[in-house]
Design an enzyme around this catalytic site. Structure first.
Site, mmCIF file in Angstrom:
data_model
loop_
_atom_site.group_PDB
_atom_site.id
_atom_site.type_symbol
_atom_site.label_atom_id
_atom_site.label_comp_id
_atom_site.label_asym_id
_atom_site.label_seq_id
_atom_site.Cartn_x
_atom_site.Cartn_y
_atom_site.Cartn_z
ATOM 1 N N TYR A 216 0.819 -1.225 0.000
ATOM 2 C CA TYR A 216 0.000 0.000 0.000
ATOM 3 C C TYR A 216 0.849 1.268 0.000
ATOM 4 O O TYR A 216 0.339 2.349 -0.253
ATOM 5 C CB TYR A 216 -0.901 0.061 1.241
ATOM 6 C CG TYR A 216 -1.879 -1.060 1.424
ATOM 7 C CD1 TYR A 216 -2.283 -1.887 0.380
ATOM 8 C CD2 TYR A 216 -2.442 -1.283 2.688
ATOM 9 C CE1 TYR A 216 -3.186 -2.907 0.595
ATOM 10 C CE2 TYR A 216 -3.353 -2.307 2.894
ATOM 11 C CZ TYR A 216 -3.715 -3.122 1.853
ATOM 12 O OH TYR A 216 -4.621 -4.129 2.081
ATOM 13 N N HIS B 182 -0.453 -11.759 2.225
ATOM 14 C CA HIS B 182 -1.417 -10.810 1.652
ATOM 15 C C HIS B 182 -2.044 -11.342 0.360
ATOM 16 O O HIS B 182 -1.340 -11.656 -0.597
ATOM 17 C CB HIS B 182 -0.665 -9.509 1.347
ATOM 18 C CG HIS B 182 -1.536 -8.345 0.992
ATOM 19 N ND1 HIS B 182 -1.035 -7.079 0.816
ATOM 20 C CD2 HIS B 182 -2.875 -8.234 0.790
ATOM 21 C CE1 HIS B 182 -2.020 -6.256 0.513
ATOM 22 N NE2 HIS B 182 -3.139 -6.931 0.479
#
Ligand SMILES: NC(=O)c1ccc[n+]([C@@H]2O[C@H](COP(=O)([O-])OP(=O)(O)OC[C@H]3O[C@@H](n4cnc5c(N)ncnc54)[C@H](OP(=O)(O)O)[C@@H]3O)[C@@H](O)[C@H]2O)c1
Length: 311
Positions: free
Chosen positions: A58, A116
């Site tokens: 991110y 993830h």
């Protein structure tokens, strides 16, 4: 702010978590300055949110690190993630990933460290190659708890997490769950409760529940696929009843409260880069449950949906 215990971790967490990814990335993706992004994290902390989710991909770990500077570390629960999408993961890449995340976050431990966005076909190889590495990092005290997150847009029916629930490695799981696709209830949450796995909800609002035109597209898609029955809906305003008689003030308000009150969920992640939206969402988490009749109707209308994420 309401608090609960994150499953078998025993950690006390706010039922609202701040998600630093999603479409907004605390404003990084919507043109906000670094100071404004830090301001979003601090606004959430100030309101009593103690759970902050980020990820190496991110590019918001450093924002979180700056936002928590000078605060008591033991009063903040940091969740971050190792990407699994590009190159095959190795023990060395995971170890280097943890060190890099620790540096960006400006801390010496991570509360929940996830793999993830794991695709179903990646699960078995990852378990074998880096499962032991995650346990080693846990023994070293660099990570407190081990987590895994699904790739909801590609796996909205939760194939990967259903498989992961057969193993005892995972203390925490992040699952896509919302008003539109409640398939995680039977497929993930029942078993997760039995195993006391901590559950983080993502996709509570996303695009379909924050943009009216996107909701219309998703509803049409579900009609075409035969997953909802158009004769059961007011197609012009399919979720209007939540505001008229359900006790909600807006669709995002209804969506977050619906997820918060679902048995088996612990933290509902809220993603925003807009301080006004954040304040509205903080208020949502202080409101009582939606009316029982509205919740029952939502469950009935979307009972057969499993193929959309709400993106
Ligand atoms: N596979 C994974 O591991 C994975 C995947 C996805 C997400 N996540 C995590 O889950 C978190 C939550 O997902 P998300 O960020 O998509 O969150 P979300 O809360 O479901 O949806 C965020 C979207 O809703 C809008 N929004 C939020 N509050 C609103 C309000 N009050 N009124 C109108 N619009 C509103 C935001 O836009 P504005 O910025 O304009 O408010 C943004 O476009 C992420 O941040 C990330 O931490 C993990």
């Amino acid at each position: 702010m309401q608090y609960t215990t994150l499953g078998r971790t025993g950690v006390r967490v706010s039922t609202m978590g701040l998600g630093c990814g999603g479409p907004s990335r605390v404003g990084r993706s919507t043109g906000k300055s670094e100071a404004e992004q830090i301001g979003i994290v601090q606004q959430a902390l100030h309101a009593g949110v103690n759970f902050i989710d980020t990820a190496e991909s991110y590019q918001t770990e450093a924002i979180v690190g700056k936002a928590i500077q000078g605060r008591r570390r033991d009063q903040i629960v940091i969740s971050t993630k190792k990407s699994t999408g590009k190159e095959p993961l190795t023990p060395q890449l995971v170890q280097e990933g943890v060190e890099a995340s620790l540096t960006r976050l400006g801390t010496d431990y991570i509360d929940v460290y996830h793999l993830h966005g794991v695709r179903p076909e990646q699960y078995e190889p990852l378990l074998t190659t880096v499962g032991p590495t995650l346990q080693k990092l846990q023994q070293q005290g660099k990570i407190r708890f081990i987590g895994i997150t699904e790739l909801t847009n590609n796996d909205p029916g939760h194939t990967m997490l259903q498989r992961a629930l057969q193993d005892d490695l995972w203390d925490v799981m992040m699952v896509g769950f919302n008003l539109l696709n409640q398939s995680a209830r039977a497929r993930v949450l029942v078993e997760a409760q039995a195993k006391e796995v901590g559950i983080l909800v993502m996709f509570a609002v996303r695009l379909a529940l924050s943009r009216a035109e996107r909701l219309q597209e998703v509803i049409q898609d579900l009609v075409t696929k035969g997953e909802i029955d158009p004769t059961e809906f007011e197609l012009v305003d399919p979720l209007g009843f939540l505001l008229q008689t359900g006790g909600a003030v807006s669709l995002p308000d209804a969506a977050y409260r619906f997820c918060r009150d679902e048995p088996g969920t612990h933290v509902v992640l809220v993603g925003t880069g807009n301080p006004d939206h954040l304040q509205e969402n903080i208020a949502s988490f202080d409101r009582p449950p939606l009316t029982a009749s509205a919740v029952a109707r939502v469950k009935q209308l979307f009972r057969n949906v499993y193929s959309v994420s709400g993106q």
